[in-house]
Motif scaffolding. Sequence first.
Motif, short mmCIF file in Angstrom:
data_model
loop_
_atom_site.label_atom_id
_atom_site.label_comp_id
_atom_site.label_asym_id
_atom_site.label_seq_id
_atom_site.Cartn_x
_atom_site.Cartn_y
_atom_site.Cartn_z
N TYR A 38 0.79 5.17 5.05
CA TYR A 38 1.87 5.26 4.07
C TYR A 38 2.16 3.89 3.50
O TYR A 38 2.45 2.94 4.24
N GLU A 39 2.09 3.79 2.19
CA GLU A 39 2.37 2.54 1.49
C GLU A 39 3.76 2.66 0.89
O GLU A 39 3.97 3.37 -0.10
N SER A 40 4.72 1.97 1.49
CA SER A 40 6.11 2.17 1.09
C SER A 40 6.39 1.68 -0.34
O SER A 40 7.25 2.25 -1.03
N ASN A 41 5.69 0.65 -0.79
CA ASN A 41 5.95 0.14 -2.14
C ASN A 41 5.58 1.14 -3.22
O ASN A 41 6.27 1.29 -4.22
N SER A 42 4.47 1.84 -3.02
CA SER A 42 4.00 2.79 -4.04
C SER A 42 4.35 4.23 -3.71
O SER A 42 4.34 5.09 -4.59
N GLY A 43 4.63 4.51 -2.42
CA GLY A 43 4.84 5.89 -2.00
C GLY A 43 3.56 6.64 -1.72
O GLY A 43 3.59 7.83 -1.42
N ASN A 44 2.42 5.96 -1.77
CA ASN A 44 1.14 6.62 -1.56
C ASN A 44 0.94 6.96 -0.08
O ASN A 44 1.15 6.10 0.79
N THR A 46 -2.10 8.38 2.41
CA THR A 46 -3.52 8.70 2.55
C THR A 46 -3.80 9.04 4.01
O THR A 46 -2.91 8.97 4.87
#
Length: 295
Positions: A38-44, A46
């Motif tokens: 989870y990439e918190s900056n983008s919300g992505n 995977t």
Amino acid sequence: MSSIIIKHFFHPDSSTISYLIYDLISLKAAIIDSALDYESNSGNITFDFANSQIEFIKQHKLTLTWILETHAHADHLSAAYYLKSQLGGKIAIGKYITQAQQTFKDIFALNDAEISVSGKEFDQLLSHDDTLFIGDTAIKVIETPGHTRDSVTYLIEDNAFIGDTLFMPDSGSARCDFPGGAASELYQSIKQLYELPDNTKLWMCHDYQPNGRELQFQTTVAESKQSNIHITDDVTLDSFVTVRQTRDNKLAVPRLLYPALQVNIKGGELPQASDHQPVFFKIPVHILKAEDQND
């Protein structure tokens, strides 16, 4: 001779170690504490980390029987739901997850359709001394509250997968300031682990690599009793509680606390989208008064 194989997978973004345990005879397997990316900056979100475990399972022709959580984590998003959707298996967690569900249902203002308080999002709720199996090998459940109320340890032969109850001896123990946590309970849980045979291997859920040292994730009961920086065998309850509470008062909120809990109290299931709209996490906002900011 044991037929059990333990394979670790390290998730650098959250410093999580997840374990794949399988039986060479039956080819049955269990996964403990897997994680989403989870990439918190983008919300992505995977699935690379979980997919690496899935690939290993397929390559070795294993059958995933259990997807085990040591507790509702506050620092990474569980991949349990995703793993089940890809491979089957049953998701299990300690029975006191229901208390966490009630607590965070209120904190996040979730409705009855978004979360139960019955634990029905999991396939099995576990109690102390419950026994699961991978093939003919037993997995004994030990309740180890303190970091969270729902924390459990999984004992497989002479291997204890202890979640966040302890860290490597040079890192100490886990924080107890989350709802349902209690330093006095963590002390009793650690003492319970210290009653296991000295050669019992303790497998960590996290390693934050203090002072930049190499990754370490396995110690023994004897080593921890002798040299854990927070709780050796002769540390008293009062002393441990003082150390733990003093440290907890200085700790920052985990980076992924709010998204992680919204997912993990539901066994790794992401919030549901409606009418093809995006999925959202809720983030509570705390408006501090001037006098609070000066404290």
